[in-house]
Structures are given as C-alpha cells and as structure tokens.
Design an enzyme around this catalytic site. Structure first.
Site, short mmCIF file in Angstrom:
data_model
loop_
_atom_site.label_atom_id
_atom_site.label_comp_id
_atom_site.label_asym_id
_atom_site.label_seq_id
_atom_site.Cartn_x
_atom_site.Cartn_y
_atom_site.Cartn_z
CD GLU A 1 -5.35 1.52 6.61
OE1 GLU A 1 -5.90 2.15 5.92
OE2 GLU A 1 -5.72 0.16 6.50
CD GLU B 1 -10.02 -3.36 0.80
OE1 GLU B 1 -10.69 -2.51 1.11
OE2 GLU B 1 -8.85 -3.58 0.86
CG ASP C 1 -4.32 0.45 0.87
OD1 ASP C 1 -4.69 1.65 1.06
OD2 ASP C 1 -5.19 -0.62 1.38
O1 GCW Z 1 -6.30 0.69 3.17
C1 GCW Z 1 -7.50 -0.01 3.15
C2 GCW Z 1 -7.96 -0.05 4.50
C3 GCW Z 1 -9.57 -0.28 4.21
C4 GCW Z 1 -10.06 0.71 3.43
C5 GCW Z 1 -9.75 0.45 2.16
C6 GCW Z 1 -10.13 1.32 1.20
C7 GCW Z 1 -12.29 1.77 3.51
O2 GCW Z 1 -7.31 -1.02 5.09
O3 GCW Z 1 -10.07 -0.24 5.76
O4 GCW Z 1 -11.57 0.63 3.51
O5 GCW Z 1 -8.32 0.54 2.08
O6 GCW Z 1 -9.53 2.35 0.78
O7 GCW Z 1 -11.07 1.17 0.60
#
Ligand code: GCW
Length: 731
Positions: A424, A322, A396
């Site tokens: 989240e 990311e 995720d």
């Molecule tokens: O779930 C996603 C989140 C990001 C997060 C990323 C990760 C810290 O939306 O906010 O970043 O995973 O786990 O690195």
C-alpha cells in the site's frame, strides 16, 4: 448432440500425426523448461527438472514413495511429493504400499505408518506441526523418512524435502528436524464480498463469492498448496472493514466450501466480525457487548458457524478504528468487547484476534501514541482465547517505522504481529521492494523490556513473556492476476512472510536465495546478483519516499505517489503536514519530552536512545525529532543536503537494480524477464517523481539550493501538486 457426433468421427491420419507431433513438442518444451514462456502462476512450486549432474545425484534417493492413504492430508502430501519429484527428477515415482528396494521415501506418523513407528524416531519436541527428514535403513535398504506426530507435519516435511531438491541441497545423511516457532501463521485478506480488494494491486479477490459454494475454482487448491508450502495455517477470508453479510447463512455456506478445500492443507478459515452485526443482520436494537440479548445472539451465531465449519478458527476484529463500530460506542472497553466474543467462541475452541490499530476520533494526541495508551491499561483483562494483533510500527505500514511500543509492554496479553504484504505504501505492485528486510528489522529490534535480547521476535514467538498463544499475520497481496501478487517479485513477499512466520529468526538474505532458486534459477551467476538487488530494494524505497525517519507523505486516500503537501480534510492525522511538520526553521515530528513524548512508551534504555538526537539511529531522526535545516548529520552534510542526497541515492539504486536485471536475461524466461524489466522502468520513473516532488516541496521551507552535482526537480511544484489519480487501484 452435434458435439457428440463430432467426437465420434474418426480423426484423419494426418491430423492425428500433426497433433501428436505438436504434443510431443510441447512435452519437450515443458521438460526443458527454459524455452517455455512462464506467467508466474506456479509461484515457487515450478518443479522444473534439475540439471543432469544433479539428476544423477538425486535419483538414487527417490525411487518410490510409501505413504499411508488413510487421511486427506497424507493423500495431498503424497501427491505433492509425486508431482514435485516427477517434475524435478523427470521420472515416474510410484506410490506403493511397501519398501521394495533402495530409494524409498517413507511418509507418515507413528500412528498411521507401521514403518515410521518401527523406526522409533524422536518426535517428542516437534509438536503437532513439526517433522523430521531422516536418512534411515528399512529392510536393509537406504531410505528417507518424512515423519511427524500429525499429518500436517508430514505435509510440511514434504515441502521441506522438495525445497532441498529445488535449491540443490545434498540429500545424503539427512538429519533435519524442524517445527514452527509461532502457532498461528495467518494471511489476512482485505477482500470484500463484491470482489474488490482494499489495498489490493493484483486484480480482483480470488474468492468468487457469487459462484460459491457450488463452483470451486481450482485456484483454491493452488492457493492452499502455496500456503502450506510455507507453513501458513490460517486465513481470514474477509476484510477487517467488515460486512455483516459475511455472517449470514448464505455466506457461511460459501466460507464452509472454502474451508473444505483448505482443510487437507492444514489451513483453518477465520472471518472478520462486524461489531454491529447483531443490529444489521440480527434485528437487535443494540450491539452493546454487556447486553444479554447481544451476548446470546453472538453465541447462537458462533454455534451456527461451527455447524458449517467444525474447525472454524475464530474472528478477526477491527473495532472503534477508522469509523468501524465497536464496544466504545456503548461506553465499554476493548476488553469487554473482545471478551464477549471470546466467551462465545471458547466453547468451540475458537479465537478472537482483536486489532490494536486504533486511534481516536478526537485525535487529541500524537497518533503514534494512541494504541499503547488504549491497550496497556487493559493488560491482563482479556480472556485466554483473545490475542491482540499489532502492526509492526506505531503509525501504519510505512516504508520504515520504529517497532511498535506495544511489543514488550503487554506481558499478560498474547500479542500477534501484523505485517503488510501488499505494498500500500511502497509503490503498489510495480515497485520491486523485497519486504523481508523490513520484517527482519522489526523482528530483530530489541525492546529491552527484560534486559538485552528482548527482541520483538521473542515477544512474537512467546518466549519473552511465556505467552500460551502466539501468532503472526500478513495482509495478503493475492488477487486474480495470473501471477497472484501483481508482480513476479511480490511473490517473494508472500513467500518470505510465511517463512518468517514459521521461524521469525530466519535471515532475509537466505530467504531471498531460497525463493530465487525455486522461482527462477539455481545458477550462482543469477542468484548472487538477483539477491543483492532484492536486498538493496527496501533501503531504496525508504530513500526515494521517506528518508531519515520521514513518514506518511503519500497521496491522499489512494496512497499512490508523493503528497507531502496533503493538508486539511476530515482529520489532521490523515494529512502529511501533520507528520513532517516542515517550517522555515526545520522539519520532523518532535516525539521527545519537549514534544509528544511518544519516546516514553519505550523501555528506558530505548527511550533514552530515541529521545537523544545524538544517539537516535539516523534512520529515525525525523520520526522522533524536529531539527533545523542546517543540523549536521553524521555524514557531515546539513540536514537539507542529506535529504537531497538520500532522495537522489534512492533513485540511483533503482537505476542500478534495472541494470542488474538487464544483465540477467539469459537466466530467466523471456515473459517474466520482460515484465520485471518494464516494472523496473516504472519504478525508476516513479522514484524520480517521488524525489523531485518531495524536494521541490520541502525546498519551499528550507529555502536552500540543491548542493552541487544534484539535479534540480524536473518540473515545478505546481505540476506535481496538480496530478490526480481518480482511478488508482486499491480503494
Ligand atoms: O493502512 C490503513 C489502510 C486502510 C486499512 C487500515 C487498517 C483496512 O489505508 O485501508 O483498512 O489501515 O489497517 O485497518
């Protein structure tokens, strides 16, 4: 000056009497607990007096405490026992130097306490953190020993003992021995230096960086107590989306101040390392892990950290994921990057925890496959002080995912579990979702890599592959809200995470009972229905958000509310349409051999099961298969009807949870009861929103009517699509 003279002025008699009366009243309210408003700050460590019948039973077992006071950890262990038992047993418990009659609680290690040494308890199998709680006789008096090899074991034993009283367990003939199954039991804070918390829904970061190191908020001690009570022994203070500034001298002093607070509680501090730090704060032109100047820079930086924090735990690293910098920016592998840091840390006993949450910028293939493709070829290439931290599922932290295929696939690299405690993707702080069943489902999943019973729990506890290091991390849900977690029931997720990290084989239902008893009430008329409500809550959220294996349907970027229509934008795998693939013909992601073939990353037995739509557990149907709207599900309903049914069932479950909670008012203080009620009302409203928005959207593909007796969506699809939340929390 003015204050001083006011303080000297003698108080008027009537005022004194009124103040005394008020204090006495407060004290009564305090002792009898129920009448007092509670804000949740005390978590599961409330220590309210036990009922009279239990008082009579417990008091003879606890009359005085004998604890050596030669270490900071034993001091806090003794203090906690005094604090806990004085609250629970409503009496003074002196800390004394010797056993002076029946009912002594004798704490210590064979090295620190001659009394414990004399008992000759068998502590061999307990390691450095295990303990025994044992009924013994000392100088002919009945006593209870809380003993361990190391001081931190004594502290854990104290919390276990308190839990026995808090949950009204018998104290007669105690013969308990326990030790953690996992070495590194850690919280990951996604906290930024400006006190925002990425994906945090409980206020600001509890780390008050600006006032550190000079001001130590008393809350840091309560944080450490709460964590020690559930066995957490490591904390990563900073966000994985890291800021190199946290490694500058000014911030290392601040981190060291926190480490000093946590040390007596057996908690080691870790930091996140931004891979490009040598350039950002070191003035180098590169962060290439094979460049000797870069290596020297990290070695010096690590030595500097250890000068501040002698028991520093190590680095947690998110690299080449990311948009974060990493070794691949220089054509180096994850192993080359991790090993460079590991070499620097090894001399000091530190760890590198490298995250496996990576997916390529080019998105050439199913995102669910990428971590496996990237890391399995590197098995065996990491230095011994590197651990790989893997999210529970391959995408995720969704409400439901199959277990990550990396579990079982890297026998020569210690894999840690990464769970998300902050919700989240599960309704933020207002939805009551007890996450232990989710954790348990993953831990109990059988990878089959070495025959039946090759569970994920056995990968994590190291027994399957003989890992020398083991660990479990939870992304924290802690913030400055008085109740720490944003809601009272989210405290249960912090609690359950710690308990499962200690022992990944525990049952989520038992953990729920334990937590409810300590946090609210031991009354069976409360515990049974409240536990039942918690245990239903995870299936409810799956039903009203992502039933039948659907995933990643949330609103763009803030992840609040439904967004199954999310499309376009910078990358396909950040959209919803990429995952559900709905067309007029059907819905679901084909991950079988005819599609992305992600199933092939699992052991053959599992691949065969997941890859066959007749055998795949229905909860994963649309994760692995694209099926037609008329596909017959196991209930006999068509896929479309089943989808409507499950979305509706989710909303119904929340309605029932609300009713359950309404009926429990007499067992809970008014303040907490009211907030939970209000949040459940929000949850019901939002569950209905999720259901209606998703079904309105999917109906544009299925073109089928709602089955009889199922209400159509309340609003048009356009209405749901038009909703915007520019200030949603957590980003
Ligand atoms: O779930 C996603 C989140 C990001 C997060 C990323 C990760 C810290 O939306 O906010 O970043 O995973 O786990 O690195």
């Amino acid at each position: 000056m003015a204050n001083r003279s006011a303080a000297r002025r003698p108080m008027h008699g009537a005022v004194v009497r009124t103040v005394c009366a008020a204090l006495a009243l407060l004290a009564t309210l305090n002792i009898h607990g129920t009448a007092r408003a509670e804000d949740g700050y005390e978590l599961w460590l409330r220590y309210r007096p036990v009922e009279p019948a239990w008082l009579a039973r417990y008091r003879p077992h606890a009359t005085h405490i004998v604890v050596p006071d030669d270490s900071a950890t034993l001091a806090v262990a003794g203090d906690e026992l005094v604090r806990g038992l004085e609250g629970l047993l409503d009496r003074r418990l002196p800390k004394v130097a010797a056993v002076s009659g029946p009912g002594a609680l004798v704490l210590g290690t064979p090295a620190s306490s001659p009394l414990i040494a004399r008992l000759g308890l068998d502590l061999d199998a307990l390691g450095s953190e295990g303990y025994v709680l044992r009924s013994v006789r000392i100088d002919d008096h009945p006593a209870i020993a809380i003993a361990a090899n190391e001081d931190s074991g004594v502290l854990y034993g104290v919390f276990h003992f308190l839990r026995l009283v808090q949950t009204r367990a018998p104290l007669e003939a105690l013969a308990i021995a326990d030790a953690p199954a996992v070495q590194h039991r850690m919280l990951n804070h996604w906290d930024n230096l400006d006190r925002t918390v990425e994906r945090g829904y409980a206020g600001a970061s509890i780390w008050d960086w600006h006032k550190l190191p000079d001001y130590l908020d008393p809350r840091y001690v309560d944080y450490a107590r709460a964590n020690a009570s559930i066995g957490i022994n490591g904390t990563v203070l900073t966000n994985v989306n890291a800021n190199a500034v946290s490694l500058t001298p000014m911030y290392l002093k601040k981190a060291a101040a926190l480490a000093n607070v946590f040390r007596p509680y057996g908690i080691r501090v870790f930091l996140t390392a931004r891979f490009s730090a040598p350039m950002e704060i070191g003035g180098l032109a590169t962060a290439d892990p094979l460049d000797p100047r870069v290596r020297r820079w990290w070695q010096a930086k690590v030595a500097e950290i250890y000068a501040h924090i002698p028991d520093f735990g190590g680095f947690l690293v998110k690299a080449n994921s990311e948009g974060q910098p990493g070794p691949q920016d220089y054509g180096r592998s994850h192993a080359e990057g991790a090993n460079m840091l590991a070499e620097a840390l090894a001399a000091h006993g530190g760890l590198v925890i490298w995250r496996a949450f990576v997916y390529s910028h080019e998105e050439p293939d199913d995102r669910a496959k990428q971590a496996y493709s990237e890391f399995v070829p590197l098995d065996g290439e990491f230095l011994p002080n590197v651990m790989l931290q893997v999210k529970n599922g391959p995408i995720d932290f969704q409400p439901r995912e199959p277990f990550h295929p990396l579990f079982g696939a890297m026998p020569r690299t210690p894999l840690m579990m990464e769970f998300q405690i902050t919700k989240e993707y599960l309704g933020f702080a207002t939805h009551l979702v007890y996450l232990a069943p989710l954790y348990e489902e993953t831990l109990r999943a059988d990878t089959r890599v070495a025959g039946k019973g090759s569970t994920v729990a056995r990968v994590i506890d190291g027994s399957l592959h003989g890992y020398a290091r083991t660990g479990m991390a939870g992304v924290a849900n802690i913030g400055t809200d008085r109740n720490w977690s944003g809601s009272h029931f989210d405290q249960a997720n912090w609690y359950a995470f710690g308990r499962l990290a200690w022992n990944p084989h525990l049952s989520s239902a038992e953990i729920a009972s334990e937590w409810l008893r300590m946090t609210f009430s031991n009354d069976a008329r409360f515990v049974a229905p409240a536990r039942d409500m918690m245990m239903r809550s995870r299936e409810a959220v799956v039903d009203y958000m992502t039933p039948l294996g659907l995933h990643h349907l949330m609103g763009r970027s803030h992840h609040y509310g439904p967004g199954p229509w999310v499309d376009g934008g910078p990358r396909a795998d950040w959209t919803s349409v990429y995952y559900h693939r709905a067309t007029e013909q059907g819905i679901g992601f084909d991950r079988t051999a005819s599609g992305s073939n992600a199933v092939a990353q699992y052991a053959p037995e599992i691949a065969a099961q997941f890859g066959d739509r007749k055998q795949v557990p229905e909860k994963f149907l649309l994760w692995f298969h694209h099926v037609s709207w008329d596909y017959r599900t196991r209930s006999g309903r068509t896929l479309w009807d089943e989808l409507v049914h499950r979305y509706t069932r989710g909303v119904e479950t929340v309605k029932n949870m609300r009713l359950t909670w309404q009926g429990l008012g007499e067992f809970v203080d008014a303040e907490r009861h009211a907030q939970v009620s209000a949040f459940l009302a929000i949850q019901e409203k939002e569950a209905r929103w999720w259901r209606d928005a998703c079904l309105a959207y999917f109906q544009t593909f299925s073109r089928r009517p709602f089955p009889p007796d199922y209400e159509p969506p309340r609003h048009s699809l356009e209405h749901y699509r038009s909703l915007e939340f520019p200030y949603a929390p957590g980003i």
